[in-house]
Design an enzyme around this catalytic site. Sequence first.
Site, PDB file in Angstrom:
ATOM      1  CE  LYS A 172     -96.813  23.531  52.819  1.00 12.04           C
ATOM      2  NZ  LYS A 172     -95.489  23.667  52.125  1.00 12.04           N
ATOM      3  N   GLY A 203     -95.063  19.525  49.928  1.00 14.80           N
ATOM      4  CA  GLY A 203     -95.814  20.089  48.804  1.00 14.80           C
ATOM      5  C   GLY A 203     -95.747  21.596  48.819  1.00 14.80           C
ATOM      6  CG  ASP A 204     -97.820  23.756  45.663  1.00 10.98           C
ATOM      7  OD1 ASP A 204     -98.762  23.285  46.337  1.00 10.98           O
ATOM      8  OD2 ASP A 204     -97.900  23.929  44.435  1.00 10.98           O
ATOM      9  N   GLY A 205     -97.643  25.581  48.689  1.00 11.22           N
ATOM     10  CA  GLY A 205     -98.694  26.228  49.464  1.00 11.22           C
ATOM     11  C   GLY A 205    -100.062  26.199  48.822  1.00 11.22           C
ATOM     12  N   GLY A 209    -100.691  22.937  50.938  1.00 17.99           N
ATOM     13  CA  GLY A 209    -100.937  23.726  52.139  1.00 17.99           C
ATOM     14  C   GLY A 209    -102.396  24.107  52.304  1.00 17.99           C
ATOM     15  CD  GLU A 385     -89.908  39.697  57.435  1.00 15.72           C
ATOM     16  OE1 GLU A 385     -89.396  39.171  58.430  1.00 15.72           O
ATOM     17  OE2 GLU A 385     -90.973  39.293  56.917  1.00 15.72           O
TER      18      GLU A 385
END
Length: 484
Positions: A172, A203-205, A209, A385
């Site tokens: 993915k 696809g998306d998370g 995911g 970050e």
Amino acid sequence: MIARDDLLIAGAWTAPLGDAPATLDVVDPATDQVVGRVPAGSVADVDAAVRAAAAAFPAWSQVPMAERVALVERIRAGVEERREELAGLLTLQMGTPITFARQAQLGVALAGLDEIVKAGRDYAAEESIGGALVVREPAGVVAAITPWNFPLHQIALKVGAALVAGCTVVLKPSELTPLDAYVFAEIVQAAGVPAGVFNLVPGDGPVTGEALVAHPLVDVVTLTGSVRAGARVAELAARTVKKVTLELGGKSAGIVLDDADLETVVPQAVGGCFANSGQICAALTRLLVPEHLLEEVERLAADAAAGWVPGPPSDPATKLGPQASRRQQRIVQDYIRAGVAEGARLIVGGTETIAGGAGTGGPGAYVTPTVFSRVRPEMTIAREEIFGPVLSIMSYATEDEAVAIANDSEYGLSGGVWSADPARALAVARRLRTGMVSVNGAGLNVAAPFGGYRRSGVGRECGRYGIEEFLETKTVVGLPEAIA
């Protein structure tokens, strides 16, 4: 418009399941234009892909490693053959300058595959320990979830190592950068991979995911992404006690010792922080310098930053492209505002509109390259970050204090030391609590293990160490010594 309508499942390009399958738009961050569209895999699509991988695993796991290595060699040759096409897609999807895409993005992907091939050729899957036979064997079905900042490199590392190990894969890619994954899938097919050994479901998370990570037939999950994503993956994988490899974020420090050549070091440090628009997890975004050299470092940093002029990523002369998305642009600019609000000294940059219309108010997800000084350890820009072209310069009084500041982080992915004395640099490097330390600006060694301490992740990638993440270890006792 590059439209991809199918998923790769069980060796065939297959239409997504369902009457009205969802799609994902791919946006060029330099122009804000939609340039591509791919399917967004559903739970049912994920299930079909995982079951295909599980069905293919028994046969693939028994293929001799030499044959698996030969397959990855052919994949590597296919990437080389389509190198220019892949570089163009990386620039289109995430705005990385085309020269950087050609030299660095493609360069590390190809070098990574070379080292996986070399490690596979040399790998000893069995050994005898005190009369016991120790066997390393494929772990099973791998869910590979890759990021948008080095998309092809991460696909190559994860898929290449898993295939050499004898695992089957469901990939993915990031929803921001799925187009290069389609080209990679075509390359894998052309290399002769058996049906079901490699499957592609973009696809998306939250939907694709999570369905992939939670699937009971997935044995190993490898993810490169944010700490938030890594924590969610670990949570879902724990429910079925899957093996997990996580390469997450960093807030790495580069320590400049007092004998270093500042004329060389500072431009190198600025370039390392600004490359790929600052979207490098291992970038040394905290630059620690002796207090008595701070003013000289500030001057040199300002001079070096002046050479990083944002421009069209398709121009071979451009060094700094946009952020990968408007969302990422907003995140970076919020961090710059936080730095100003908390009292850091702004040397260059900020949140103003970039000359030429590309910036906060113009087209494209551009951020002005920014350098702060007098950054204190408790400031937000020193602890979180940023993932953009923002460098934080911090001062120290003693070498011990420099090490303490560098290690005062929830992360531990990378680090750096600059010194005229390599032995002195090594002594400091040994004290840094990170998975990698660069001495005098040395680059990534893709044969050596890469990964982090603490919130920077679990496990290692690259070469032999990357292959071993996809293996399980079996001990057989009671055999006659001649057999063992």
